[in-house]
Design a protein around this motif. Structure first.
Motif, PDB file in Angstrom:
ATOM      1  N   GLU A 118       0.819  -1.214   0.000  1.00 53.99           N
ATOM      2  CA  GLU A 118       0.000   0.000   0.000  1.00 53.99           C
ATOM      3  C   GLU A 118       0.855   1.267   0.000  1.00 53.99           C
ATOM      4  OE1 GLU A 118      -3.271   0.420  -0.461  1.00 53.99           O
ATOM      5  OE2 GLU A 118      -3.244  -1.740  -0.795  1.00 53.99           O
ATOM      6  N   GLY A 119       2.145   1.074   0.180  1.00 54.70           N
ATOM      7  CA  GLY A 119       3.041   2.223   0.234  1.00 54.70           C
ATOM      8  C   GLY A 119       3.930   2.117   1.459  1.00 54.70           C
ATOM      9  N   ILE A 120       4.483   3.272   1.899  1.00 58.16           N
ATOM     10  CA  ILE A 120       5.427   3.232   3.010  1.00 58.16           C
ATOM     11  C   ILE A 120       4.941   4.132   4.144  1.00 58.16           C
ATOM     12  CG2 ILE A 120       7.277   2.683   1.440  1.00 58.16           C
ATOM     13  CD1 ILE A 120       8.334   5.347   1.494  1.00 58.16           C
ATOM     14  N   SER A 134       6.449  11.097  -9.533  1.00 61.12           N
ATOM     15  CA  SER A 134       5.570  10.090 -10.132  1.00 61.12           C
ATOM     16  C   SER A 134       5.929   9.903 -11.601  1.00 61.12           C
ATOM     17  CB  SER A 134       4.120  10.593 -10.024  1.00 61.12           C
ATOM     18  OG  SER A 134       3.283   9.846 -10.866  1.00 61.12           O
ATOM     19  N   ILE A 135       5.702   8.698 -12.135  1.00 67.97           N
ATOM     20  CA  ILE A 135       5.912   8.498 -13.578  1.00 67.97           C
ATOM     21  C   ILE A 135       4.609   8.672 -14.353  1.00 67.97           C
ATOM     22  CG2 ILE A 135       7.987   7.079 -13.390  1.00 67.97           C
ATOM     23  CD1 ILE A 135       6.153   4.625 -13.960  1.00 67.97           C
ATOM     24  N   GLY A 136       3.517   9.008 -13.693  1.00 69.33           N
ATOM     25  CA  GLY A 136       2.269   9.251 -14.420  1.00 69.33           C
ATOM     26  C   GLY A 136       1.063   9.013 -13.533  1.00 69.33           C
ATOM     27  N   TYR A 138      -1.264   6.982 -12.844  1.00 66.98           N
ATOM     28  CA  TYR A 138      -1.762   5.615 -12.770  1.00 66.98           C
ATOM     29  C   TYR A 138      -0.959   4.946 -11.672  1.00 66.98           C
ATOM     30  CZ  TYR A 138       2.312   5.546 -15.761  1.00 66.98           C
ATOM     31  OH  TYR A 138       3.572   5.776 -16.259  1.00 66.98           O
ATOM     32  N   VAL A 139      -1.446   3.812 -11.175  1.00 72.62           N
ATOM     33  CA  VAL A 139      -0.743   3.158 -10.066  1.00 72.62           C
ATOM     34  C   VAL A 139      -0.134   1.844 -10.560  1.00 72.62           C
ATOM     35  CG1 VAL A 139      -1.028   2.078  -7.795  1.00 72.62           C
ATOM     36  CG2 VAL A 139      -2.175   4.236  -8.300  1.00 72.62           C
ATOM     37  N   ILE A 140       1.156   1.654 -10.282  1.00 70.99           N
ATOM     38  CA  ILE A 140       1.810   0.378 -10.572  1.00 70.99           C
ATOM     39  C   ILE A 140       2.112  -0.305  -9.235  1.00 70.99           C
ATOM     40  CG2 ILE A 140       2.688   1.025 -12.833  1.00 70.99           C
ATOM     41  CD1 ILE A 140       5.363   1.730 -11.564  1.00 70.99           C
ATOM     42  N   SER A 141       2.568  -1.551  -9.308  1.00 72.17           N
ATOM     43  CA  SER A 141       2.645  -2.356  -8.076  1.00 72.17           C
ATOM     44  C   SER A 141       3.841  -2.041  -7.205  1.00 72.17           C
ATOM     45  CB  SER A 141       2.690  -3.840  -8.424  1.00 72.17           C
ATOM     46  OG  SER A 141       1.662  -4.122  -9.311  1.00 72.17           O
ATOM     47  N   GLY A 142       4.832  -1.386  -7.774  1.00 75.41           N
ATOM     48  CA  GLY A 142       6.028  -1.103  -6.991  1.00 75.41           C
ATOM     49  C   GLY A 142       6.830   0.005  -7.641  1.00 75.41           C
ATOM     50  N   GLY A 143       7.706   0.640  -6.859  1.00 78.25           N
ATOM     51  CA  GLY A 143       8.483   1.765  -7.379  1.00 78.25           C
ATOM     52  C   GLY A 143       9.629   1.372  -8.300  1.00 78.25           C
ATOM     53  N   GLU A 144       9.887   0.045  -8.434  1.00 73.60           N
ATOM     54  CA  GLU A 144      11.069  -0.367  -9.224  1.00 73.60           C
ATOM     55  C   GLU A 144      10.986   0.100 -10.676  1.00 73.60           C
ATOM     56  OE1 GLU A 144       9.429  -2.318  -7.111  1.00 73.60           O
ATOM     57  OE2 GLU A 144      10.962  -2.670  -5.590  1.00 73.60           O
TER      58      GLU A 144
HETATM   59  N1  SAM Z   1      -1.610   3.155  -2.119  1.00 76.28           N
HETATM   60  C1  SAM Z   1      -0.727   3.955  -2.920  1.00 76.28           C
HETATM   61  C2  SAM Z   1      -1.493   5.139  -3.496  1.00 76.28           C
HETATM   62  O1  SAM Z   1      -2.621   4.926  -3.956  1.00 76.28           O
HETATM   63  O2  SAM Z   1      -0.956   6.254  -3.523  1.00 76.28           O
HETATM   64  C3  SAM Z   1      -0.168   3.159  -4.083  1.00 76.28           C
HETATM   65  C4  SAM Z   1       0.823   2.127  -3.652  1.00 76.28           C
HETATM   66  S1  SAM Z   1       1.536   1.300  -5.028  1.00 76.28           S
HETATM   67  C5  SAM Z   1       0.545  -0.136  -5.175  1.00 76.28           C
HETATM   68  C6  SAM Z   1       3.056   0.655  -4.411  1.00 76.28           C
HETATM   69  C7  SAM Z   1       4.291   1.494  -4.779  1.00 76.28           C
HETATM   70  O3  SAM Z   1       4.405   1.583  -6.177  1.00 76.28           O
HETATM   71  C8  SAM Z   1       4.300   2.909  -4.283  1.00 76.28           C
HETATM   72  O4  SAM Z   1       4.710   2.994  -2.949  1.00 76.28           O
HETATM   73  C9  SAM Z   1       5.272   3.568  -5.231  1.00 76.28           C
HETATM   74  O5  SAM Z   1       6.619   3.411  -4.816  1.00 76.28           O
HETATM   75  C10 SAM Z   1       5.075   2.782  -6.528  1.00 76.28           C
HETATM   76  N2  SAM Z   1       4.245   3.491  -7.519  1.00 76.28           N
HETATM   77  C11 SAM Z   1       2.980   3.207  -7.864  1.00 76.28           C
HETATM   78  N3  SAM Z   1       2.536   4.027  -8.816  1.00 76.28           N
HETATM   79  C12 SAM Z   1       3.544   4.875  -9.095  1.00 76.28           C
HETATM   80  C13 SAM Z   1       3.700   5.967  -9.994  1.00 76.28           C
HETATM   81  N4  SAM Z   1       2.720   6.373 -10.782  1.00 76.28           N
HETATM   82  N5  SAM Z   1       4.888   6.605 -10.035  1.00 76.28           N
HETATM   83  C14 SAM Z   1       5.914   6.215  -9.244  1.00 76.28           C
HETATM   84  N6  SAM Z   1       5.831   5.183  -8.375  1.00 76.28           N
HETATM   85  C15 SAM Z   1       4.658   4.519  -8.285  1.00 76.28           C
END
Ligand code: SAM
Length: 252
Positions: A118-120, A134-136, A138-144
Motif C-alpha cells: 500500500e506504500g510506506i 511520479s511516472i504518471g 496511474y498506479v503500478i505495483s512497486g516503485g522499481e
Molecule cells: N496506495 C498507494 C497510493 O494509492 O498512492 C499506491 C501504492 S503502489 C501499489 C506501491 C508502490 O508503487 C508505491 O509505494 C510507489 O513506490 C510505486 N508506484 C505506484 N505508482 C507509481 C507511480 N505512478 N509513479 C511512481 N511510483 C509509483
C-alpha cells in the motif's frame, strides 16, 4: 553520478545494467548504480519489512526502520561530502517531465526509494525523503519500474551516454516540441514514399522540413506543449504551411 536504489527486488532493477545504451553507460562507469535491499535491515529475524496498516483496511505498509537504515547505509557510502537527494517514487509525487529528469540527472548522488504494497510509513516520507516523483497518473505495483524509468531517462541526458549527443537534443520535449517523423530504407513501401525533402541531400531543406513536421505534430497532438511555445516568424510560417499541406492531403 551515483544512484542508490532501495528496493525489495534488487534483481529486477539490476536488469537495467544488461541492455542497450543505458546498460553500456552503467557498465562503463558513467553511473555508479548500487542496490540496497531493506530486508537486510529488518527489525525481526525473519526479514519482515512490512506490517498491517493502523486503522485497518487492506494491504500492508512498508515499515520505517528498515527503510531508514537502508538510506543511512547509502549515505554512509558517500564520503566525499557531495550533495545527495533522496527521492521516493510515488503516484502522489509531481509528474516527471524532461526538464525535471534533466534536473535530477544533474545531481551528484540520488537515493531512490521504491515502495511496495500500500506504500510506506508516512513518517519515513516526512523525515527522510526530499522529493516525491511520479511516472504518471496511474498506479503500478512497486516503485522499481518507476526508478528504472527515471534512471533510463536521466542517463540519456548525460553527456557521452548516447552514441551521438545530438540525438538526445533532438528527442521529443527537449526543445519543447515533439520529434519529427523518421524513415529508413526501403525508400518505397506499398506506394508510401519517403518524403522527397529527406532524399534531397539539401541540409537546409531537410532541417526546415523536420522543424515543420515537429511544429505540426506538436500543434495537433499536444496543444498543451504548443501553448508554452513562443513561435518565431519562421515557426509560424512553417506551421501554417504544414496545416495547409495537411488540409490538401485530406482533400485529395
Ligand atoms: N496506495 C498507494 C497510493 O494509492 O498512492 C499506491 C501504492 S503502489 C501499489 C506501491 C508502490 O508503487 C508505491 O509505494 C510507489 O513506490 C510505486 N508506484 C505506484 N505508482 C507509481 C507511480 N505512478 N509513479 C511512481 N511510483 C509509483
Amino acid at each position: 553520478m551515483r544512484i542508490d536504489v532501495i528496493t525489495l527486488f534488487p534483481e529486477l532493477v539490476a536488469t537495467i545494467k544488461e541492455h542497450g545504451v543505458i546498460g553500456r553507460a552503467i557498465r562503463n562507469g558513467m553511473v555508479d548504480l548500487n542496490l540496497i535491499n531493506p530486508r537486510e535491515f529488518a527489525d525481526s529475524n525473519n526479514g519482515r519489512v512490512d506490517d498491517r496498516p493502523y486503522g485497518g483496511g487492506p494491504g500492508m505498509v512498508m515499515q520505517y526502520h528498515p527503510l531508514k537504515k537502508a538510506v543511512e547505509q547509502a549515505l554512509s557510502q558517500i564520503d566525499d561530502g557531495s550533495a545527495t537527494k533522496v527521492v521516493y517514487l510515488s503516484p502522489q509525487g509531481r509528474c516527471l517531465d524532461q526538464a525535471s529528469v534533466r534536473e535530477l540527472g544533474g545531481q551528484e548522488n540520488l537515493v531512490l526509494i521504491c515502495g511496495r504494497y500500500e506504500g510506506i510509513d508516512e513518517r519515513f516520507i516526512d523525515t527522510c525523503v526530499d522529493e516525491e516523483w511520479s511516472i504518471g497518473d496511474y498506479v503500478i505495483s512497486g516503485g522499481e519500474l518507476g526508478a528504472m524509468v527515471l534512471i533510463d531517462a536521466m542517463i540519456r541526458t548525460l553527456p557521452g551516454a548516447l552514441g551521438d549527443d545530438e540525438s538526445a537534443q533532438q528527442d521529443s520535449f527537449e526543445q519543447g516540441l515533439l520529434d519529427h517523423p523518421h524513415y529508413t530504407r526501403p525508400e518505397s513501401i506499398d506506394a508510401q514514399d519517403v518524403p522527397e525533402a529527406l532524399l534531397s541531400g539539401d541540409h537546409r531543406r531537410i532541417s526546415r522540413w523536420r522543424l515543420k513536421q515537429a511544429l505540426g505534430r506538436t500543434f495537433l497532438r499536444r496543444p498543451d506543449l504548443m501553448d508554452k511555445q513562443s513561435l518565431s516568424e519562421l515557426d509560424q510560417t512553417l506551421l501554417n504551411e504544414y496545416l495547409v499541406e495537411r488540409q490538401n492531403e485530406n482533400k485529395s
